[in-house]
Design an enzyme around this catalytic site. Structure first.
Site, short mmCIF file in Angstrom:
data_model
loop_
_atom_site.label_atom_id
_atom_site.label_comp_id
_atom_site.label_asym_id
_atom_site.label_seq_id
_atom_site.Cartn_x
_atom_site.Cartn_y
_atom_site.Cartn_z
N ASP A 18 0.81 -1.22 0.00
CA ASP A 18 0.00 0.00 0.00
C ASP A 18 0.84 1.27 0.00
OD1 ASP A 18 -2.20 -1.73 0.14
OD2 ASP A 18 -2.09 -1.76 2.34
N HIS A 46 -4.83 -1.88 -5.66
CA HIS A 46 -4.07 -0.74 -6.16
C HIS A 46 -5.02 0.38 -6.57
CE1 HIS A 46 -0.49 -3.58 -7.28
NE2 HIS A 46 -0.80 -3.60 -6.01
P1 GDP Z 1 -0.84 0.23 -3.49
O1 GDP Z 1 -1.39 -1.06 -3.00
O2 GDP Z 1 0.63 0.34 -3.27
O3 GDP Z 1 -1.21 0.54 -4.90
O4 GDP Z 1 -1.49 1.36 -2.58
P2 GDP Z 1 -3.06 1.52 -2.23
O5 GDP Z 1 -3.74 2.03 -3.42
O6 GDP Z 1 -3.58 0.29 -1.58
O7 GDP Z 1 -2.99 2.60 -1.08
C1 GDP Z 1 -2.44 3.87 -1.29
C2 GDP Z 1 -3.51 4.95 -0.98
O8 GDP Z 1 -2.90 6.20 -0.93
C3 GDP Z 1 -4.58 5.05 -2.04
O9 GDP Z 1 -5.79 5.42 -1.41
C4 GDP Z 1 -4.08 6.17 -2.93
O10 GDP Z 1 -5.13 6.84 -3.62
C5 GDP Z 1 -3.44 7.07 -1.93
N1 GDP Z 1 -2.29 7.86 -2.38
C6 GDP Z 1 -1.31 7.51 -3.24
N2 GDP Z 1 -0.37 8.49 -3.28
C7 GDP Z 1 -0.77 9.44 -2.43
C8 GDP Z 1 -0.21 10.69 -2.00
O11 GDP Z 1 0.87 11.10 -2.40
N3 GDP Z 1 -0.93 11.40 -1.08
C9 GDP Z 1 -2.11 10.98 -0.59
N4 GDP Z 1 -2.74 11.75 0.31
N5 GDP Z 1 -2.67 9.81 -0.97
C10 GDP Z 1 -2.00 9.05 -1.87
P1 IMO Z 2 -0.89 -4.28 -2.19
O1 IMO Z 2 -0.47 -4.79 -3.54
C1 IMO Z 2 -0.98 -4.75 2.16
C2 IMO Z 2 -0.74 -8.84 3.71
C3 IMO Z 2 -2.03 -9.22 4.42
C4 IMO Z 2 -1.49 -10.16 5.47
C5 IMO Z 2 -0.39 -10.90 4.71
C6 IMO Z 2 -0.80 -12.25 4.16
O2 IMO Z 2 -2.21 -3.62 -2.19
O3 IMO Z 2 0.20 -3.46 -1.58
P2 IMO Z 2 -2.43 -12.97 2.19
O4 IMO Z 2 -3.89 -12.73 2.01
O5 IMO Z 2 -1.58 -12.40 1.10
O6 IMO Z 2 -2.11 -14.40 2.48
O7 IMO Z 2 -2.06 -12.17 3.54
O8 IMO Z 2 -0.01 -10.07 3.63
N1 IMO Z 2 -0.92 -8.33 2.34
C7 IMO Z 2 -0.97 -7.02 2.03
N2 IMO Z 2 -0.92 -5.93 2.81
N3 IMO Z 2 -1.07 -4.61 0.83
C8 IMO Z 2 -1.09 -5.69 0.03
O9 IMO Z 2 -1.08 -5.62 -1.32
C9 IMO Z 2 -1.06 -6.98 0.63
N4 IMO Z 2 -1.09 -8.22 0.14
C10 IMO Z 2 -0.99 -9.04 1.20
O10 IMO Z 2 -2.65 -8.10 4.99
O11 IMO Z 2 -0.89 -9.44 6.52
MG MG Z 3 -2.94 -1.74 -1.74
#
Ligand code: GDP
Ligand code: IMO
Ligand code: MG
Length: 431
Positions: A18, A46
């Site tokens: 994340d 994502h």
């Molecule tokens: P990923 O799994 O790495 O793609 O990340 P996620 O999408 O799960 O979580 C990142 C969150 O942060 C999302 O809600 C994005 O819209 C948000 N986000 C990404 N970059 C920024 C930033 O620079 N500032 C803020 N405030 N939010 C961001």
């Molecule tokens: P993105 O791509 C955050 C974490 C789960 C749990 C551990 C194992 O959005 O960054 P699983 O279901 O994979 O067997 O769970 O891994 N986990 C993540 N945490 N972002 C992710 O993906 C994750 N993918 C798995 O929360 O702790």
């Molecule tokens: Mg994510």
């Protein structure tokens, strides 16, 4: 941005997921021809924000939001067809075109089956506080079956319906015995599983291709390829904080086996790190702030899981951990995200080292028993005020924010070439 894609690039998370990979992949995809997912499954989430519209993908590469980009799902992914089609239908409904022209799925990818989800949830529920805190998407059981071999189902199997029927009958028969004995779970109806997956297979057929072969052809033709890492280096099954990891090689190292290209295919490794740390699920987290600092970050950063909506655990940036990921993943450029979230704090701490049983550790150790005991050593920097989301040049940031970024890049050993100050595609500074 084109420079990142000369010689192709991999975008990889450097913490526990994340970090904003979706946002950065979408940003860089403006100059890409091809975007590839190579690991994990629908446990990923994502997010992308384009002109105020919010999207989240779990299986589809984020390149789907860029017209003309070809999106590939590699063999290293475990595919839940129900989630895939739900995602396609939802995006198509919202006007994002997805067809066999811009999406291709490896015939070698493995499938997540309903009993995988059942087993994942049953195991987590039975373990209670000793569980891993998985997403319950069936990821661990699906990868276990892949290694087990005789109990696995691949995308290619969907095209041989008679054999598929036999396979599913055999696997479900065996699985029902195990689930009954271990978890007293009700039996799964093999015929229903077969029919559902047969129908998924028919719908999937036009998308199925030889992704490894395609990638080798694209690379030879000089197309710009981006590998979209899911999860993150510290969740890698071999190199992460085992056993609190996911079940794939989700550092950059997994891209070669997970998509079927040789190592020299990729020259650039862009590491994504957020300006602080978060973790969802269980496991050691040395810089966790289970206090008002953690709450401040969670609320400002909207730190709730994209896949499960669980509140994310929040804490200070851990340079010890990220330096390890930078080294492991061969990162030569950093994208620092969510910097705007830290505005308004008097001071900001950075973990620059660990003390373990009285001694300073000189390198991160991916051993949960050690990590559970380490004491972080912090350096404190002054904070800054004001909304920085409108900044479009690095020099426009408050001096303290600039110092924070420069301190982080020095500590982790790679230049912060991109700084993200908001969720919108456009809220990205390039240095
Ligand atoms: P990923 O799994 O790495 O793609 O990340 P996620 O999408 O799960 O979580 C990142 C969150 O942060 C999302 O809600 C994005 O819209 C948000 N986000 C990404 N970059 C920024 C930033 O620079 N500032 C803020 N405030 N939010 C961001
Ligand atoms: P993105 O791509 C955050 C974490 C789960 C749990 C551990 C194992 O959005 O960054 P699983 O279901 O994979 O067997 O769970 O891994 N986990 C993540 N945490 N972002 C992710 O993906 C994750 N993918 C798995 O929360 O702790
Ligand atoms: Mg994510």
């Amino acid at each position: 941005m084109k420079a990142f894609l000369e010689g192709n690039c991999c975008v990889v998370g450097l913490q526990w997921g994340d970090e904003g990979k979706g946002k950065i992949v979408d940003f860089l995809a403006e100059d890409a021809d091809v975007v590839v997912r190579y690991c994990g499954g629908a446990n990923a989430g994502h997010s992308v924000r384009i002109g105020g519209e919010k999207y989240a993908t779990h299986l589809l590469p984020v390149g789907v939001f860029r017209p003309g980009v070809i999106n590939l799902i590699g063999n290293g992914v475990v595919l839940d067809p129900a989630v895939l089609f739900q995602e396609i239908d939802e995006l198509v409904r919202r006007g994002v075109p997805i067809s066999p022209q811009n999406l291709k799925i490896s015939y070698k990818a493995h499938l997540v089956m309903p009993y995988h989800m059942q087993e994942d949830a049953a195991r987590e529920n039975a373990a209670g506080a000793k569980g891993l805190g998985t997403t319950k998407r069936g990821i661990g059981p699906a990868y276990s079956d892949k290694m087990q071999r005789t109990t696995a189902v691949r995308v290619a199997d969907l095209q041989h319906e008679d054999k598929l029927k036999e396979k599913v009958a055999f696997i479900v028969g065996e699985r029902n015995k195990v689930l009954k004995v271990l978890y007293d779970a009700p039996p799964v109806d093999w015929k229903q599983v077969f029919e559902t997956y047969r129908d998924f297979g028919r719908r999937m057929q036009p998308f199925v291709d030889d992704v490894g072969y395609l990638l080798i052809q694209y690379a030879r033709a000089g197309k710009r390829i981006m590998f979209e890492g899911a999860h993150a280096a510290l969740l890698d099954v071999d190199h992460g904080t085992y056993p609190y990891v996911t079940s794939s090689n989700c550092s950059s190292l997994g891209l070669f086996t997970g998509s079927g290209v040789p190592p020299q295919t990729v020259r650039n490794f862009v590491g994504i790190m957020k300006a602080y740390s978060t973790r969802v699920g269980d496991g050691p987290f040395p810089t966790e702030q289970a206090n008002n600092i953690g709450d401040y970050i969670r609320e400002r950063g909207n730190e709730y899981g994209t896949t499960t909506r669980r509140p994310r655990r929040c804490g200070w940036f851990d340079a010890m951990a990220v330096k390890y990921s930078v080294d492991l993943c061969g990162v030569n450029a950093i994208a620092l995200t969510l910097l705007d979230v830290l505005s308004g704090l008097d001071h900001i701490k950075i973990c620059t080292g660990y003390r373990y049983r009285g001694q300073r550790l000189d390198y991160f150790r991916a051993d949960m028993d050690v990590l559970a005991e380490v004491e972080p050593v912090y350096e404190t920097l002054p904070g800054w005020n004001g909304n920085i989301t409108g900044c479009r040049r690095f020099e426009e940031l408050p001096k303290e924010a600039q110092t924070y970024v420069k301190t982080l890049e020095k500590l982790v050993g790679a230049p912060a070439r991109m700084v993200s100050v908001g969720p919108e595609r456009t809220a990205t500074l390039v240095r």
